[in-house]
Design a protein around this motif. Structure first.
Motif, short mmCIF file in Angstrom:
data_model
loop_
_atom_site.label_atom_id
_atom_site.label_comp_id
_atom_site.label_asym_id
_atom_site.label_seq_id
_atom_site.Cartn_x
_atom_site.Cartn_y
_atom_site.Cartn_z
N ALA A 180 0.83 -1.21 0.00
CA ALA A 180 0.00 0.00 0.00
C ALA A 180 0.87 1.26 0.00
N ALA A 181 2.01 1.23 0.71
CA ALA A 181 2.91 2.38 0.73
C ALA A 181 3.48 2.64 -0.66
N VAL A 182 3.82 1.57 -1.37
CA VAL A 182 4.32 1.73 -2.74
C VAL A 182 3.21 2.25 -3.64
N ARG A 183 2.00 1.73 -3.47
CA ARG A 183 0.85 2.19 -4.26
C ARG A 183 0.64 3.70 -4.11
N ASP A 184 0.74 4.20 -2.88
CA ASP A 184 0.49 5.63 -2.63
C ASP A 184 1.56 6.53 -3.21
N ARG A 185 2.73 5.97 -3.53
CA ARG A 185 3.82 6.77 -4.09
C ARG A 185 4.03 6.55 -5.57
N ALA A 186 3.27 5.62 -6.15
CA ALA A 186 3.41 5.32 -7.58
C ALA A 186 2.88 6.48 -8.43
N LYS A 187 3.58 6.81 -9.49
CA LYS A 187 3.17 7.88 -10.41
C LYS A 187 2.59 7.34 -11.70
N LYS A 188 3.08 6.21 -12.16
CA LYS A 188 2.61 5.64 -13.41
C LYS A 188 1.31 4.87 -13.18
N ARG A 189 0.44 4.90 -14.19
CA ARG A 189 -0.87 4.30 -14.04
C ARG A 189 -0.79 2.78 -13.83
N ARG A 190 0.06 2.11 -14.59
CA ARG A 190 0.14 0.66 -14.46
C ARG A 190 0.67 0.25 -13.08
N GLN A 191 1.57 1.08 -12.53
CA GLN A 191 2.05 0.80 -11.18
C GLN A 191 0.94 1.00 -10.16
N GLN A 192 0.16 2.05 -10.33
CA GLN A 192 -0.94 2.30 -9.40
C GLN A 192 -1.96 1.16 -9.43
N VAL A 193 -2.25 0.67 -10.62
CA VAL A 193 -3.22 -0.42 -10.74
C VAL A 193 -2.66 -1.70 -10.12
N PHE A 194 -1.41 -2.03 -10.45
CA PHE A 194 -0.82 -3.27 -9.94
C PHE A 194 -0.73 -3.27 -8.42
N TYR A 195 -0.11 -2.23 -7.85
CA TYR A 195 0.06 -2.19 -6.41
C TYR A 195 -1.27 -1.96 -5.70
N GLY A 196 -2.21 -1.31 -6.38
CA GLY A 196 -3.54 -1.17 -5.79
C GLY A 196 -4.27 -2.49 -5.65
N LEU A 197 -4.11 -3.35 -6.67
CA LEU A 197 -4.76 -4.67 -6.61
C LEU A 197 -4.13 -5.57 -5.55
N VAL A 198 -2.79 -5.63 -5.54
CA VAL A 198 -2.14 -6.57 -4.62
C VAL A 198 -2.16 -6.08 -3.18
N SER A 199 -2.40 -4.79 -2.93
CA SER A 199 -2.48 -4.30 -1.55
C SER A 199 -3.87 -4.49 -0.94
N LEU A 200 -4.81 -5.02 -1.73
CA LEU A 200 -6.13 -5.46 -1.23
C LEU A 200 -6.92 -4.34 -0.55
N GLY A 201 -6.78 -3.13 -1.06
CA GLY A 201 -7.56 -2.03 -0.51
C GLY A 201 -7.12 -1.56 0.86
N TRP A 202 -5.88 -1.80 1.20
CA TRP A 202 -5.37 -1.41 2.52
C TRP A 202 -5.38 0.11 2.66
N ARG A 203 -5.94 0.58 3.78
CA ARG A 203 -5.99 2.02 4.06
C ARG A 203 -5.32 2.39 5.37
#
Length: 446
Positions: A180-203
């Protein structure tokens, strides 16, 4: 790489930033591509060797009578043993609240996961008809045929499947907050999608953290007994049979300690390499190398006691077959494997009595490499020197691994390296939130 700042708030933010930026902006992509290309070549060797095996059967290997267990089973035990240190570092030290583990546990868990996968493939490939491996599982079927629970193959199935399942759960549960920490710092769309999926909606809500701690500690509590049970089961594959040199009660602890010995050696090598290539000297410091060196030394001395106990047990029993097998190991056709294990495992190991050696990355890497090779010699020695001279002189026969056995072994290293390199490139290799938690507790206690 970003260095940890002096102020507590800035320091905690810098830790997350430093670790999260590795998968987003890898520091040395050229070196990674070279290593990954080499690993892919090894993986190609695996597919070719497995294809030849499936097409022609296990006759392409050097197995014979009486040595019907050869390189495949030796490598199975070797890979399974390598994974034990990851579970010890991650699960047992988590329950003991040893915070120094936080810089090592993530890649140690990944090492465990991929080593267990390699180990699990060997019994399947060793079957005469590997495409029917699912027959080992107890499931209702039209033929009303159930597994033979006296068979070591069935023991392997349950041991490896249980260990693999728990290892996957423990590794994935632990990495979710950092994803989730990587997802929140990702700038590219594919990175945001990938890390968003594997982080399981962690908030990071209080409810998320409460559930996470429950599941993480529960999985750790399940994983710790597996360290003992899985390799004890492997030792019983040997000790349960009426074979001279194997019928010893020392085998279960001997195998468990030997597995931890080889596992800590591999973790030490990985720690040194990642520390250098990813610039993590401020997170994986000299203290971590020193502690890893101590663990390698301690488990090595325990393993050396197992060697001595095995010699004592043979002479104390007075059994002529056991003594004959022991003397054959010391001076027989395969004495090179016994003395290779003794020399590589225990002579360089004595340098680790000195802290200057333990904290020297190059020396620690070389000593750990020596131990890793030495433990492979030990697995080979235990199998071949015991089997190649059976009870009957008429059934004695030498064993020589074939080209396809060696190529499969090289390919299995590719099976390990390819997913591990992908893990290093695209996932957080260190647990940032656990490092911050430990730093906060140390500051609070002070």
């Amino acid at each position: 790489m970003t260095h940890i700042a002096a102020e507590p708030g800035d320091r905690y933010a810098a830790v997350t930033e430093e670790i999260a930026q590795i998968p987003l902006h890898y520091p040395d992509p050229v070196a990674w591509r070279i290593c990954f290309g080499f690993a892919l070549l090894l993986l190609l060797s695996f597919f070719i060797s497995a294809g030849v095996l499936f097409a022609n059967g296990v006759g392409v290997w050097g197995n014979n009578i009486p040595v019907n267990w050869g390189l495949a089973i030796a490598n199975y035990i070797w890979f399974l043993g390598i994974g034990h240190a990851g579970t010890l570092i991650s699960a047992m030290l988590l329950l003991l609240e040893a915070h120094w583990r936080n810089s090592l546990n993530r890649f140690a868990e990944a090492m465990t996961l991929f080593a267990v996968i390699c180990a699990g493939l060997y019994p399947i490939l060793h079957l005469g008809r590997p495409w029917y491996f699912y027959w080992i599982a107890p499931y209702p079927n039209t033929m009303s045929i159930w597994p033979q629970f006296k068979s070591p193959l069935t023991w392997d199935f349950f041991a490896v499947l249980t260990y693999l399942t728990v290892s996957v759960l423990f590794w994935y549960v632990g990495i979710v907050p950092d994803l989730a920490a990587v997802r929140d710092r990702a700038k590219k769309r594919r990175q945001q999608v990938f890390y968003g999926l594997v982080s399981l909606g962690w908030r990071g809500s209080a409810r998320h953290w409460a559930r996470w701690r429950q599941s993480y500690r529960l999985t750790a509590a399940i994983a710790v007994p597996l360290v003992v049970s899985v390799h004890s089961e492997v030792s019983l594959l040997f000790a349960a049979g009426p074979i001279p040199g194997w019928t010893s009660t020392v085998f279960p602890p001997y195998f468990v300690l030997g597995a931890a010995f080889s596992g800590f050696a591999v973790v030490s090598m990985i720690a040194v390499v990642l520390r250098h290539t990813l610039g993590l000297t401020n997170l994986v410091g000299e203290r971590h190398l020193d502690l890893l060196g101590k663990f390698v030394l301690a488990t090595g001395l325990m393993t050396a006691y197992g060697y001595w106990a095995e010699v004592f047990d043979a002479f104390y029993s007075g059994d002529r077959q056991d003594i004959g097998t022991l003397m054959d190991r010391l001076a027989g056709d395969y004495a090179w494997s016994y003395w290779g294990a003794v020399v590589l495992n225990f002579l360089p190991l004595q340098l680790l009595w000195w802290r200057a050696i333990r904290t020297n990355p190059v020396l620690l890497l070389l000593i750990s490499l020596s131990v890793t090779i030495g433990m492979w010699f030990e697995r080979y020695m235990l199998l071949v020197t015991t089997l190649y001279r059976d009870w009957l002189v008429s059934s004695w026969g030498a064993y020589h691994p074939s080209f396809w056995e060696w190529s499969l072994f090289a390919g299995m290293l590719g099976v390990f390296l390819v997913p591990f390199l992908l893990f290093v490139r695209f996932l957080p290799v260190i647990s940032s939130f656990e490092i911050k938690e430990a730093a906060f507790e140390e500051q609070h206690d002070a």
